[in-house]
Design a protein around this motif. Structure first.
Motif, PDB file in Angstrom:
ATOM      1  N   ARG A   1       2.239   5.925  13.559  1.00 16.65           N
ATOM      2  CA  ARG A   1       3.139   5.951  12.395  1.00 16.65           C
ATOM      3  C   ARG A   1       3.856   4.612  12.286  1.00 16.65           C
ATOM      4  O   ARG A   1       4.244   4.023  13.297  1.00 16.65           O
ATOM      5  CB  ARG A   1       4.159   7.068  12.534  1.00 16.65           C
ATOM      6  N   PRO A   2       4.060   4.146  11.052  1.00 18.10           N
ATOM      7  CA  PRO A   2       4.788   2.880  10.905  1.00 18.10           C
ATOM      8  C   PRO A   2       6.259   3.051  11.279  1.00 18.10           C
ATOM      9  O   PRO A   2       6.847   4.107  11.041  1.00 18.10           O
ATOM     10  CB  PRO A   2       4.634   2.552   9.417  1.00 18.10           C
ATOM     11  N   ALA A   3       6.818   2.029  11.878  1.00 22.06           N
ATOM     12  CA  ALA A   3       8.248   2.057  12.201  1.00 22.06           C
ATOM     13  C   ALA A   3       9.022   2.107  10.893  1.00 22.06           C
ATOM     14  O   ALA A   3       8.589   1.544   9.904  1.00 22.06           O
ATOM     15  CB  ALA A   3       8.620   0.811  12.992  1.00 22.06           C
ATOM     16  N   PRO A   4      10.087   2.789  10.844  1.00 18.12           N
ATOM     17  CA  PRO A   4      10.809   3.514  11.890  1.00 18.12           C
ATOM     18  C   PRO A   4      10.474   5.009  11.949  1.00 18.12           C
ATOM     19  O   PRO A   4      11.238   5.788  12.508  1.00 18.12           O
ATOM     20  CB  PRO A   4      12.264   3.302  11.474  1.00 18.12           C
ATOM     21  N   PHE A   5       9.349   5.441  11.389  1.00 15.20           N
ATOM     22  CA  PHE A   5       9.003   6.861  11.339  1.00 15.20           C
ATOM     23  C   PHE A   5       8.647   7.409  12.720  1.00 15.20           C
ATOM     24  O   PHE A   5       7.611   7.068  13.285  1.00 15.20           O
ATOM     25  CB  PHE A   5       7.827   7.107  10.385  1.00 15.20           C
ATOM     26  N   ALA A   6       9.495   8.290  13.252  1.00 16.85           N
ATOM     27  CA  ALA A   6       9.204   9.002  14.490  1.00 16.85           C
ATOM     28  C   ALA A   6       8.559  10.350  14.174  1.00 16.85           C
ATOM     29  O   ALA A   6       7.893  10.950  15.012  1.00 16.85           O
ATOM     30  CB  ALA A   6      10.475   9.212  15.298  1.00 16.85           C
ATOM     31  N   ALA A   7       8.755  10.826  12.951  1.00 12.09           N
ATOM     32  CA  ALA A   7       8.192  12.091  12.473  1.00 12.09           C
ATOM     33  C   ALA A   7       7.598  11.826  11.088  1.00 12.09           C
ATOM     34  O   ALA A   7       7.773  10.746  10.527  1.00 12.09           O
ATOM     35  CB  ALA A   7       9.281  13.161  12.382  1.00 12.09           C
ATOM     36  N   ILE A   8       6.909  12.816  10.527  1.00 11.97           N
ATOM     37  CA  ILE A   8       6.292  12.627   9.212  1.00 11.97           C
ATOM     38  C   ILE A   8       7.342  12.532   8.107  1.00 11.97           C
ATOM     39  O   ILE A   8       7.109  11.901   7.089  1.00 11.97           O
ATOM     40  CB  ILE A   8       5.258  13.727   8.902  1.00 11.97           C
TER      41      ILE A   8
ATOM     42  N   LYS B   1       0.845  -1.203   0.000  1.00 10.30           N
ATOM     43  CA  LYS B   1       0.000   0.000   0.000  1.00 10.30           C
ATOM     44  C   LYS B   1       0.879   1.251   0.000  1.00 10.30           C
ATOM     45  O   LYS B   1       1.804   1.370   0.814  1.00 10.30           O
ATOM     46  CB  LYS B   1      -0.908  -0.001   1.234  1.00 10.30           C
ATOM     47  N   ILE B   2       0.592   2.204  -0.911  1.00 10.29           N
ATOM     48  CA  ILE B   2       1.356   3.457  -0.941  1.00 10.29           C
ATOM     49  C   ILE B   2       1.058   4.236   0.332  1.00 10.29           C
ATOM     50  O   ILE B   2      -0.097   4.514   0.653  1.00 10.29           O
ATOM     51  CB  ILE B   2       1.002   4.308  -2.178  1.00 10.29           C
ATOM     52  N   MET B   3       2.139   4.551   1.050  1.00  9.14           N
ATOM     53  CA  MET B   3       1.960   5.296   2.289  1.00  9.14           C
ATOM     54  C   MET B   3       2.906   6.485   2.407  1.00  9.14           C
ATOM     55  O   MET B   3       2.890   7.189   3.395  1.00  9.14           O
ATOM     56  CB  MET B   3       2.104   4.376   3.498  1.00  9.14           C
TER      57      MET B   3
ATOM     58  N   LEU C   1       2.469  10.101   3.693  1.00  6.90           N
ATOM     59  CA  LEU C   1       1.368  10.842   3.079  1.00  6.90           C
ATOM     60  C   LEU C   1       0.459  11.465   4.127  1.00  6.90           C
ATOM     61  O   LEU C   1      -0.105  12.527   3.915  1.00  6.90           O
ATOM     62  CB  LEU C   1       0.536   9.927   2.178  1.00  6.90           C
ATOM     63  N   GLU C   2       0.295  10.778   5.252  1.00  5.69           N
ATOM     64  CA  GLU C   2      -0.596  11.260   6.306  1.00  5.69           C
ATOM     65  C   GLU C   2       0.196  11.499   7.582  1.00  5.69           C
ATOM     66  O   GLU C   2       1.042  10.701   7.947  1.00  5.69           O
ATOM     67  CB  GLU C   2      -1.703  10.244   6.561  1.00  5.69           C
TER      68      GLU C   2
END
Length: 89
Positions: free
Chosen positions: A50-57, A20-22, A42-43
């Protein structure tokens, strides 16, 4: 996490998670100087969603290789449909 990068154009990728494009991955700056790569969701959901490893957008890296390492070495598919190894651009 199972990420995949699909190349749209030189320096631009869709970022997929489980198909899925995220988000996106883009190169900014001059090709030979001051180049950096950004992975962006995107969101902008709450940090705990947020999905790992994203701590920020968004997160920025000096090389595409470093970004790919951070994502856990995703499969990279070139715009010609052939698998590609993340390489310096």
């Amino acid at each position: 996490m199972t990420y995949c990068l699909i190349q749209l154009a030189p320096g631009a990728y869709d970022l997929l998670l489980h198909g899925k494009i995220m988000g996106s991955v883009v190169r900014s700056g001059e090709r030979s100087n001051n180049t950096f790569w950004t992975a962006e969701l995107l969101e902008d959901g709450p940090p705990n969603q947020r999905p790992a490893p994203f701590a920020a957008i968004e997160h920025t890296f000096v090389t595409l290789e470093a970004l790919c390492e951070w994502l856990g070495h995703p499969k990279v598919i070139s715009n010609s449909g052939r698998s590609a190894v993340a390489r310096r651009a």
